[in-house]
Design a protein around this motif. Structure first.
Motif, PDB file in Angstrom:
ATOM      1  N   LEU A 207       0.803  -1.377  -0.025  1.00  0.00           N
ATOM      2  CA  LEU A 207       0.027   0.105   0.028  1.00  0.00           C
ATOM      3  C   LEU A 207       0.853   1.250   0.121  1.00  0.00           C
ATOM      4  O   LEU A 207       0.568   2.241  -0.762  1.00  0.00           O
ATOM      5  CB  LEU A 207      -0.666   0.122   1.216  1.00  0.00           C
ATOM      6  CG  LEU A 207      -1.917   1.367   1.359  1.00  0.00           C
ATOM      7  CD1 LEU A 207      -2.821   1.419   0.291  1.00  0.00           C
ATOM      8  CD2 LEU A 207      -2.597   1.216   2.754  1.00  0.00           C
ATOM      9  N   LEU A 208       2.107   1.203   0.663  1.00  0.00           N
ATOM     10  CA  LEU A 208       2.756   2.418   0.882  1.00  0.00           C
ATOM     11  C   LEU A 208       3.308   2.549  -0.578  1.00  0.00           C
ATOM     12  O   LEU A 208       3.473   3.894  -0.963  1.00  0.00           O
ATOM     13  CB  LEU A 208       4.078   2.159   1.885  1.00  0.00           C
ATOM     14  CG  LEU A 208       3.609   2.183   3.357  1.00  0.00           C
ATOM     15  CD1 LEU A 208       4.915   1.796   4.236  1.00  0.00           C
ATOM     16  CD2 LEU A 208       2.793   3.191   3.721  1.00  0.00           C
TER      17      LEU A 208
ATOM     18  N   ARG B  56       3.130   6.000  -3.260  1.00  0.00           N
ATOM     19  CA  ARG B  56       4.033   6.640  -3.250  1.00  0.00           C
ATOM     20  C   ARG B  56       4.725   7.074  -1.845  1.00  0.00           C
ATOM     21  O   ARG B  56       5.393   8.298  -1.748  1.00  0.00           O
ATOM     22  CB  ARG B  56       3.869   7.930  -4.084  1.00  0.00           C
ATOM     23  CG  ARG B  56       3.488   7.522  -5.415  1.00  0.00           C
ATOM     24  CD  ARG B  56       3.406   8.887  -6.263  1.00  0.00           C
ATOM     25  NE  ARG B  56       2.204   9.678  -5.726  1.00  0.00           N
ATOM     26  CZ  ARG B  56       0.997   9.779  -5.581  1.00  0.00           C
ATOM     27  NH1 ARG B  56       0.378   8.480  -6.238  1.00  0.00           N
ATOM     28  NH2 ARG B  56       0.339  10.480  -5.148  1.00  0.00           N
ATOM     29  N   ILE B  57       4.783   6.332  -0.896  1.00  0.00           N
ATOM     30  CA  ILE B  57       5.303   6.574   0.368  1.00  0.00           C
ATOM     31  C   ILE B  57       6.477   5.616   0.277  1.00  0.00           C
ATOM     32  O   ILE B  57       6.639   4.511   0.599  1.00  0.00           O
ATOM     33  CB  ILE B  57       4.256   6.183   1.560  1.00  0.00           C
ATOM     34  CG1 ILE B  57       2.956   6.729   1.381  1.00  0.00           C
ATOM     35  CG2 ILE B  57       4.887   6.416   2.790  1.00  0.00           C
ATOM     36  CD1 ILE B  57       2.869   8.030   0.941  1.00  0.00           C
ATOM     37  N   VAL B  58       7.611   6.505   0.171  1.00  0.00           N
ATOM     38  CA  VAL B  58       9.006   6.104   0.065  1.00  0.00           C
ATOM     39  C   VAL B  58      10.015   6.314   0.872  1.00  0.00           C
ATOM     40  O   VAL B  58      11.228   5.847   1.005  1.00  0.00           O
ATOM     41  CB  VAL B  58       9.313   6.446  -1.540  1.00  0.00           C
ATOM     42  CG1 VAL B  58       8.448   6.073  -2.343  1.00  0.00           C
ATOM     43  CG2 VAL B  58       9.788   8.019  -1.482  1.00  0.00           C
ATOM     44  N   ALA B  59       9.818   6.960   1.889  1.00  0.00           N
ATOM     45  CA  ALA B  59      10.752   7.656   3.080  1.00  0.00           C
ATOM     46  C   ALA B  59      11.370   6.448   3.755  1.00  0.00           C
ATOM     47  O   ALA B  59      12.507   6.594   4.204  1.00  0.00           O
ATOM     48  CB  ALA B  59      10.086   8.605   3.952  1.00  0.00           C
TER      49      ALA B  59
ATOM     50  N   VAL C 175       1.115  13.292   0.224  1.00  0.00           N
ATOM     51  CA  VAL C 175       2.396  12.473   0.011  1.00  0.00           C
ATOM     52  C   VAL C 175       3.441  12.889   0.804  1.00  0.00           C
ATOM     53  O   VAL C 175       4.259  12.238   1.424  1.00  0.00           O
ATOM     54  CB  VAL C 175       2.390  12.018  -1.440  1.00  0.00           C
ATOM     55  CG1 VAL C 175       3.899  11.285  -1.585  1.00  0.00           C
ATOM     56  CG2 VAL C 175       1.336  11.077  -1.987  1.00  0.00           C
ATOM     57  N   VAL C 176       3.964  14.221   0.288  1.00  0.00           N
ATOM     58  CA  VAL C 176       5.070  15.061   0.879  1.00  0.00           C
ATOM     59  C   VAL C 176       4.865  14.949   2.385  1.00  0.00           C
ATOM     60  O   VAL C 176       5.973  14.772   3.121  1.00  0.00           O
ATOM     61  CB  VAL C 176       4.990  16.284   0.250  1.00  0.00           C
ATOM     62  CG1 VAL C 176       6.127  17.229   0.833  1.00  0.00           C
ATOM     63  CG2 VAL C 176       5.345  16.510  -1.096  1.00  0.00           C
ATOM     64  N   SER C 177       3.772  15.254   3.000  1.00  0.00           N
ATOM     65  CA  SER C 177       3.439  15.535   4.516  1.00  0.00           C
ATOM     66  C   SER C 177       3.869  14.066   5.029  1.00  0.00           C
ATOM     67  O   SER C 177       4.761  14.183   6.045  1.00  0.00           O
ATOM     68  CB  SER C 177       2.285  15.672   4.832  1.00  0.00           C
ATOM     69  OG  SER C 177       1.687  17.355   4.245  1.00  0.00           O
ATOM     70  N   ILE C 178       3.418  12.953   4.553  1.00  0.00           N
ATOM     71  CA  ILE C 178       3.782  11.762   5.042  1.00  0.00           C
ATOM     72  C   ILE C 178       5.134  11.311   5.177  1.00  0.00           C
ATOM     73  O   ILE C 178       5.873  10.966   5.936  1.00  0.00           O
ATOM     74  CB  ILE C 178       3.028  10.582   4.726  1.00  0.00           C
ATOM     75  CG1 ILE C 178       1.317  10.992   4.634  1.00  0.00           C
ATOM     76  CG2 ILE C 178       3.206   9.194   5.114  1.00  0.00           C
ATOM     77  CD1 ILE C 178       0.485   9.790   3.940  1.00  0.00           C
ATOM     78  N   ASN C 179       5.808  11.456   3.880  1.00  0.00           N
ATOM     79  CA  ASN C 179       7.212  11.199   3.685  1.00  0.00           C
ATOM     80  C   ASN C 179       7.736  12.158   4.574  1.00  0.00           C
ATOM     81  O   ASN C 179       9.192  11.393   5.188  1.00  0.00           O
ATOM     82  CB  ASN C 179       7.497  11.156   2.147  1.00  0.00           C
ATOM     83  CG  ASN C 179       7.047  10.280   1.385  1.00  0.00           C
ATOM     84  OD1 ASN C 179       7.734   9.014   1.638  1.00  0.00           O
ATOM     85  ND2 ASN C 179       6.115  10.247   0.454  1.00  0.00           N
TER      86      ASN C 179
ATOM     87  N   ASN D 294       6.608  19.324  -7.243  1.00  0.00           N
ATOM     88  CA  ASN D 294       6.370  17.947  -7.056  1.00  0.00           C
ATOM     89  C   ASN D 294       6.029  17.504  -8.703  1.00  0.00           C
ATOM     90  O   ASN D 294       5.353  18.195  -9.401  1.00  0.00           O
ATOM     91  CB  ASN D 294       5.135  17.678  -6.158  1.00  0.00           C
ATOM     92  CG  ASN D 294       5.113  16.202  -5.942  1.00  0.00           C
ATOM     93  OD1 ASN D 294       6.097  15.530  -6.022  1.00  0.00           O
ATOM     94  ND2 ASN D 294       4.189  15.703  -5.342  1.00  0.00           N
ATOM     95  N   LYS D 295       6.088  16.198  -8.895  1.00  0.00           N
ATOM     96  CA  LYS D 295       5.526  15.461 -10.123  1.00  0.00           C
ATOM     97  C   LYS D 295       6.386  16.142 -11.410  1.00  0.00           C
ATOM     98  O   LYS D 295       5.721  16.306 -12.298  1.00  0.00           O
ATOM     99  CB  LYS D 295       4.115  15.835 -10.470  1.00  0.00           C
ATOM    100  CG  LYS D 295       3.248  15.071  -9.378  1.00  0.00           C
ATOM    101  CD  LYS D 295       1.904  15.441  -9.576  1.00  0.00           C
ATOM    102  CE  LYS D 295       0.961  14.829  -8.288  1.00  0.00           C
ATOM    103  NZ  LYS D 295      -0.695  14.786  -8.580  1.00  0.00           N
TER     104      LYS D 295
END
Length: 274
Positions: free
Chosen positions: A57-58, A62-65, A108-112, A263-264
């Motif tokens: 799911l990550l 796009r949760i890659v950190a 996505v940026v916030s989570i990473n 982004n993108k």
């Protein structure tokens, strides 16, 4: 991409005379010493629900950190370093992340960024989903949300009931499960100001990241930004017009703008511009 850079630079110059002297300067690469868990102590989440994350799911979201083999994970470590340096320099502990328009990738940026801060520094991180019109943080992480910010706002849950540790040391998440009616009024309330102050002041080493709604779709972000120390704006390449970027920068003229994340972009390994 060049068009967006020029629009950002023009908007920054136009708003420079309006912005108070306390506004942060542009971010510059600096070195921040990483710390092990022992330096701030291993955290025992006795009152916080601990939930493991699904790597599939990550990756889909796009949760890659967390994955240091991912080709873009280093970008969030670089962003973390720059953000933390500027926040520490000014004694700031709360960070808002927003965008001009939807679909820029701000969640996505916030989570990473929150994961990167929690994973490799001497800070702890809290990620709060304050996009009360379209909350996505919990869904992106696959968190159970029987109790969330919605129940807290309704007086049906305590703060300790809705905190989630996603199996990552030094990170807690406050998700929202459903859109909140009258979200702008909620975010501008005294109750919300007290909550933000509690988040900020409870732990000296904590960085609190608020995922906010886009600036130009409603007044939610504008209503709450004065309560948050600083802000990062995410712009999707090709996703916002020059006038939308300039209008967003105008709205941020009285905020401590740390920088703009592009982004993108086509060249993903170099997709971030400050």
């Amino acid at each position: 991409m060049e068009r967006i850079k020029l629009a950002i630079e023009k908007a920054k110059k136009n708003s420079a005379t309006q912005r108070p002297a306390r506004t942060a300067a542009s971010l510059k690469p600096v070195a921040v010493t990483s710390a092990t868990a022992e330096e701030i102590g291993d955290l025992d989440y006795k009152e916080t629900q601990v939930v493991g994350l699904d790597s599939t799911l990550l990756e889909k979201n796009r949760i890659v950190a967390l994955n240091k083999n991912a080709p873009t994970s280093w970008v969030f470590d670089l962003l973390r370093t720059q953000v933390l340096q500027k926040m520490e320099e000014n004694g700031w502990r709360t960070l808002a992340i927003t965008s001009p328009t939807p679909e820029a990738g701000k969640t996505v940026v916030s989570i990473n960024l929150a994961m990167s801060i929690a994973q490799q520094t001497n800070k702890t991180a809290m990620l709060v989903d304050f996009d009360l019109r379209r909350p996505k943080v919990g869904a992106y992480l696959g968190l159970p949300m029987e109790k969330s910010l919605n129940e807290f706002f309704d007086g049906k849950a305590e703060l300790t009931d809705i905190l989630v540790n996603p199996g990552i040391p030094r990170l807690v998440v406050l998700p929202a499960s459903q859109p909140v009616p009258k979200s702008s009024e909620m975010l501008s309330s005294k109750k919300m100001e007290s909550l933000i102050n509690e988040f900020r002041d409870r732990y000296d080493e904590r960085i609190v990241i608020f995922d906010l709604p886009p600036l130009l779709n409603a007044d939610d972000a504008i209503a709450i930004l004065p309560k948050i120390d600083c802000v990062l704006m995410v712009v999707a390449n090709g996703g916002s017009s020059k006038s939308e970027i300039e209008e967003s920068m105008h709205h941020l003229a009285n905020s401590n703008l740390l920088g703009v994340v592009l982004n993108k972009a086509e060249a993903m390994p170099r997709a971030y511009y400050y």
